[in-house]
Design an enzyme around this catalytic site. Structure first.
Site, PDB file in Angstrom:
ATOM      1  N   GLU A  23      -5.124  -9.124   1.150  1.00 22.37           N
ATOM      2  CA  GLU A  23      -5.937  -8.969   2.361  1.00 22.37           C
ATOM      3  C   GLU A  23      -7.394  -8.974   1.930  1.00 22.37           C
ATOM      4  O   GLU A  23      -7.745  -8.347   0.928  1.00 22.37           O
ATOM      5  CB  GLU A  23      -5.661  -7.651   3.086  1.00 22.37           C
ATOM      6  CG  GLU A  23      -4.337  -7.532   3.790  1.00 22.37           C
ATOM      7  CD  GLU A  23      -4.125  -6.151   4.424  1.00 22.37           C
ATOM      8  OE1 GLU A  23      -2.996  -5.875   4.840  1.00 22.37           O
ATOM      9  OE2 GLU A  23      -5.087  -5.358   4.478  1.00 22.37           O
TER      10      GLU A  23
ATOM     11  N   GLU B 129       0.818  -1.219   0.000  1.00 19.45           N
ATOM     12  CA  GLU B 129       0.000   0.000   0.000  1.00 19.45           C
ATOM     13  C   GLU B 129       0.852   1.269   0.000  1.00 19.45           C
ATOM     14  O   GLU B 129       0.541   2.239   0.687  1.00 19.45           O
ATOM     15  CB  GLU B 129      -0.972  -0.002   1.183  1.00 19.45           C
ATOM     16  CG  GLU B 129      -2.016  -1.104   1.106  1.00 19.45           C
ATOM     17  CD  GLU B 129      -3.141  -0.933   2.124  1.00 19.45           C
ATOM     18  OE1 GLU B 129      -3.086   0.008   2.942  1.00 19.45           O
ATOM     19  OE2 GLU B 129      -4.082  -1.743   2.092  1.00 19.45           O
TER      20      GLU B 129
END
Length: 459
Positions: A263, A156
């Site tokens: 995720e 990220e």
């Protein structure tokens, strides 16, 4: 005789820690174990860092946590998982026993190479010798375990259009990590990236990291080996279309590398029912996706835990755990065999740059950090950094110095939009400060070296 027996047992025990375990490989857009396609059924496995000190690494695979690893590995295996994702480790510690515990349960470890101190900062990105050295240490430590399944070069790093230029540094980190593995003659371990599910840059990010840029800049081996998406679009009893899963699958259907959910597990509806599992491993998605990793193992303040771990170490399974176990037990995805698999898809073109939503060029990537080049660059300078200034002080002085004389900073300056990176952009902050101070002093005289005591003249 007794002494010999003990010694023999010790040798057998030590060799068992490195007993053969089939490593994962990649062909086209799929993972394989031996000849059989491998679908990821994973769990994020990382205790929270210290709330007051975000740079603290809590290494769940360190030998001191061996008892926890052994118990957790069995719980994770009973869940039906075959992968754990670990976000940060301390490469200087011993990990043999924990890696063996997970290997004994047929569990692979997907490991982030960065830690809170060495990750690529999205707002002020760098890829320097300190960062690369840290990545190398993790690779050196974990390459010997055959259940090391993959490495993430970033997580990220980009979360909106304004920090999209940071992806250039991710691609450089992927390139240098892959080349380091190759140069050390380690077995091939995939290196990829886990991205946030950000609509404004989602397709450009995927294309940038996986496009063939060799024809643009002759920079080989920099393509990501796989892509992960941290995606929480499916909440409660959603469905393939309403959740956005159908749209994401369509966006990525022509890519040529493995893609998975690095995720997943929205907790807006609790307890979580994990009905998305049926979609992830169905024919609707398995041509593009290779499974996913549920967030997360232990219950933390964010309320995503599958297991409650008490202060005394007792493990209590949650309803989420049992729901996920039932979902994973009920799936039977179609299996492809490596020997008969003919990969398809199209390597994407590198995305075109623009000033608003994708201000990053694929015409060049950041330089490979080189300690020898950087050390030589700061030898015998007439003006250099005084001691080791803080990172904030370095940023302040360089900001001012480069404003007054950008020529003095040309060799340490980067412009991802233009695709230009100075020869010393891979050096540490202190080294870059010394290089800039010396260049400034050469043009403006010895009296300009100090900058409030940050620089000092050398005899």
């Amino acid at each position: 005789m007794v002494s010999f027996t003990k010694f023999t047992l010790q040798l057998l025990s030590a060799s068992a820690a490195f007993a053969y375990f089939e490593p994962l490989t990649i062909k086209g857009r799929k993972f394989f174990k031996n000849d059989t396609q491998f679908y990821i059924k994973g769990v994020a496995y990382q205790p929270a860092v210290d709330a007051e000190e975000t740079s603290t690494i809590v290494d769940p695979l360190a030998e001191v946590n061996y008892k926890n690893c052994t118990e957790d590995a069995k719980i994770i295996s009973n869940l039906g998982a075959n992968v754990i994702r670990v976000y940060a480790v301390n490469a200087s510690l011993n990990h043999d026993k924990c890696m063996e515990a997970f290997r004994n349960e047929s569990i692979y470890v997907f490991l982030d190479l960065a830690n809170p101190k060495t990750g690529i900062d999205r707002d002020t990105p760098t890829w320097n010798t300190d960062q690369f050295s840290s990545y190398q240490s993790v690779i050196d430590t974990f390459q010997k375990y055959n259940n090391t399944g993959a490495f993430f070069a970033g997580n990220e790093v980009v979360n909106n259009a304004s920090n999209a230029p940071a992806v250039a540094y991710v691609r450089a980190a992927v390139r240098d990590s892959k080349n380091y593995i190759k140069s050390k003659k380690y077995r091939t371990i995939p290196v990829g990236y886990a991205g946030a599910d950000i609509p404004v840059v989602r397709t450009e990010l995927a294309a940038y990291l996986s496009c063939n840029a060799t024809k643009l800049n002759n920079d080989t081996n920099s393509e990501t080996d796989f892509l992960g998406y941290n995606m929480y679009e499916w909440c409660g009893h959603s469905d393939f279309y309403t959740s956005g899963y159908a749209a994401r699958t369509q966006e990525l259907e022509n890519f040529t590398i493995p893609i998975f959910l690095s995720e997943f597990g929205c907790n807006k509806v609790t307890p979580r029912v994990f009905t998305e599992v049926q979609a992830i491993y169905s024919d609707n998605m398995t041509n593009v996706w290779s499974g996913g990793i549920v967030y997360e193992y232990s219950q933390e303040v964010n309320d995503y835990g599958l297991v409650n771990v008490s202060s005394t170490g007792e493990r209590v399974l949650t309803t989420d755990y049992n729901n996920l176990k039932k979902q994973w037990a009920s799936i039977s995805p179609n299996i492809t065999y490596k020997h008969s698999y003919n990969p398809n898809g199209t390597i994407p073109e590198c995305p075109s740059r623009n000033k608003t939503s994708w201000a990053v060029s694929a015409n060049a990537f950041p330089v490979t950090p080189n300690t020898t080049i950087c050390s030589n660059a700061v030898k015998n300078l007439k003006c250099s950094a005084n001691g080791t200034p803080s990172g904030s002080k370095i940023s302040q002085v360089l900001s001012e110095l480069c404003y007054y004389d950008n020529k003095a900073c040309s060799s340490i300056s980067s412009d991802p939009y233009e695709g230009t990176y100075g020869n010393y952009t891979g050096c540490t902050g202190v080294q870059q400060l010394s290089i800039a101070l010396n260049a400034y002093t050469q043009d403006h005289g010895a009296d300009s070296c100090s900058w409030g005591g940050v620089g000092e003249l050398k005899a």
